[in-house]
Write an enzyme that holds these catalytic residues in place. Sequence first.
Site, mmCIF file in Angstrom:
data_model
loop_
_atom_site.group_PDB
_atom_site.id
_atom_site.type_symbol
_atom_site.label_atom_id
_atom_site.label_comp_id
_atom_site.label_asym_id
_atom_site.label_seq_id
_atom_site.Cartn_x
_atom_site.Cartn_y
_atom_site.Cartn_z
ATOM 1 C CD GLU A 262 56.190 5.229 7.879
ATOM 2 O OE1 GLU A 262 57.039 4.365 8.208
ATOM 3 O OE2 GLU A 262 55.291 5.047 7.063
ATOM 4 C CB CYS A 296 57.421 0.859 7.803
ATOM 5 S SG CYS A 296 57.612 1.642 6.223
HETATM 6 C C1 UN1 Z 1 54.279 1.204 5.950
HETATM 7 O O1 UN1 Z 1 54.743 0.079 5.940
HETATM 8 O O2 UN1 Z 1 54.887 2.166 5.435
HETATM 9 O O3 UN1 Z 1 50.666 -0.515 10.265
HETATM 10 C C2 UN1 Z 1 52.950 1.530 6.471
HETATM 11 C C3 UN1 Z 1 50.720 -1.052 9.158
HETATM 12 C C4 UN1 Z 1 50.038 -0.363 8.014
HETATM 13 C C5 UN1 Z 1 50.876 0.704 7.443
HETATM 14 C C6 UN1 Z 1 52.292 0.391 7.187
HETATM 15 N N1 UN1 Z 1 48.792 0.192 8.472
HETATM 16 O O4 UN1 Z 1 51.284 -2.099 8.962
#
Ligand code: UN1
Length: 510
Positions: A262, A296
């Site tokens: 990821e 992310c």
């Molecule tokens: C991440 O930034 O690695 O969708 C995860 C989202 C959160 C998870 C992000 N539930 O922004």
Amino acid sequence: MDFLKTLGVSQHNSGTSTGLWWDSVQAENKIPITSPVDGKHIGSVSTTPPELYEHIIKTAQSAFLSWRMVPAPKRGEIVRQIGLMLRQYKEPLGRLVSYEMGKSLQEGIGEVQEMIDICDYAAGQSRMLSGVPLQSERPAHRMYEQYLPLGIVGIETAFNFPVAVWSWNAMIAAVCGDVSIWKPSSMVPLSAIATQKIIGRVLEANNLPEGIFSLITGTGKNVGERLLRDPRIPLISFTGSVRVGRYAAEVVAGRLGKSILELSGNNAVILTEHADLALAIPAVVFGSVGTAGQRCTTTRRLIVHDSIYNKVEEALVNAYKSIRIGDPLDERNHMGPLISKDAVARYVAALEEVKKQSGRVIYGGTVLSGKEYESGCYVMPALAEVGKQYPVVKTETFGPLLYLLNYSGPVTEAIAMQNDVPQGLSSSIFTRDLQQAEEFLAQAGSDCGIANVNIGTSGAEIGGAFGGEKETGGGREAGSDSWKAYMRRQTVTVNYGRDLPLAQGIQFDI
Ligand code: UN1
């Protein structure tokens, strides 16, 4: 700092645990942890030396032998209890996440809520690890598919979600009959240590063996690398940058292990001429400045139809002016610091690059100074007007930097712009036009792992499979059928007849 005491975090902490057992605090190999909130030292963590790593692996291997024999719903019951225990510590753990990482308290608590949600989800999933019956071509043969526990799962998590991403992996892995070894980011290990202590209470209350959930700490170069190279670990789940993720993928593939990756996103929101701006503007602002742009799923690009561009730009600048930046534990503030001064330097460099490539910074981008911002990690969020061909637009800057792009043609033009980056995590369109929404979701639409309509790019629910395409790495975690990656799949054929017919009609008489 009462919450540190409640969570058992002290001045010197061990970073190595098999569940109930903790290594003693070592004098050497300590990493100091400083809060980006106020620049103060929170505590130190002694990292995992090689000989202890071996102990952790051996303990995990032997735990796997018994854990895999526990009926899955009973494993689910343990995970359910972990969810209950997390509810008890939700506030202090959320506070620690916020203080150690710098996200707002609400988001810190929200992160713990995500852990609780995945526990509930995994507890239910534990009764649904189902395979499918298949049709054999041979008479009196039964064929089906089943899923079996895999072994040790190595979980390497990033600083931006110090605890939730671990839980998506570890809780699903646990109901699948796997054991896990967690290596948190060496920037935020205290939240991991506190979590390990919370779950330790459940392990103790249930008399479970050591090694079902283990924790190791250290840098990626030392400790992380060991996990990647270890053939005793069939599955590595890695969250982080493309650069490190690519390396991790190569190392794990080199030993023919499996990996869930990821990695970076470069998430765009498309605002068509039919966008409802009352929904879109708050979604874009939360998406780009929430977690100080360090998710992310952060919104990094806004692709706006010409006809509404000026209006959107004005609304955004106004909204950005109302963003309160400061101590994330103070609930009046919307945005806290970046994780470190290095991150600030990268943010500043990206903005320089924008200007060099003829972009125009229309709001913010400066580093904040003054008493409240003493840690040196606070910045103003930035809005920058750019051209779609600028190289900087194709890269991910892990901070609150939002690129504004415009388009004038049909929605397909905006979709093509959105897809024209190497990353493919999250995407979103705001439109009240059904055709536009469906085009965005069709085969030639968004190429991302997540596609939202009239919702921003961040804040995905745990019930869906989380992850993305292209350089984002292709992994899926959390909900839907993500659990399958944590199990080994077996095709079973049983002959209950009196003959031995061969497949494909082959005759072999002896
Ligand atoms: C991440 O930034 O690695 O969708 C995860 C989202 C959160 C998870 C992000 N539930 O922004």
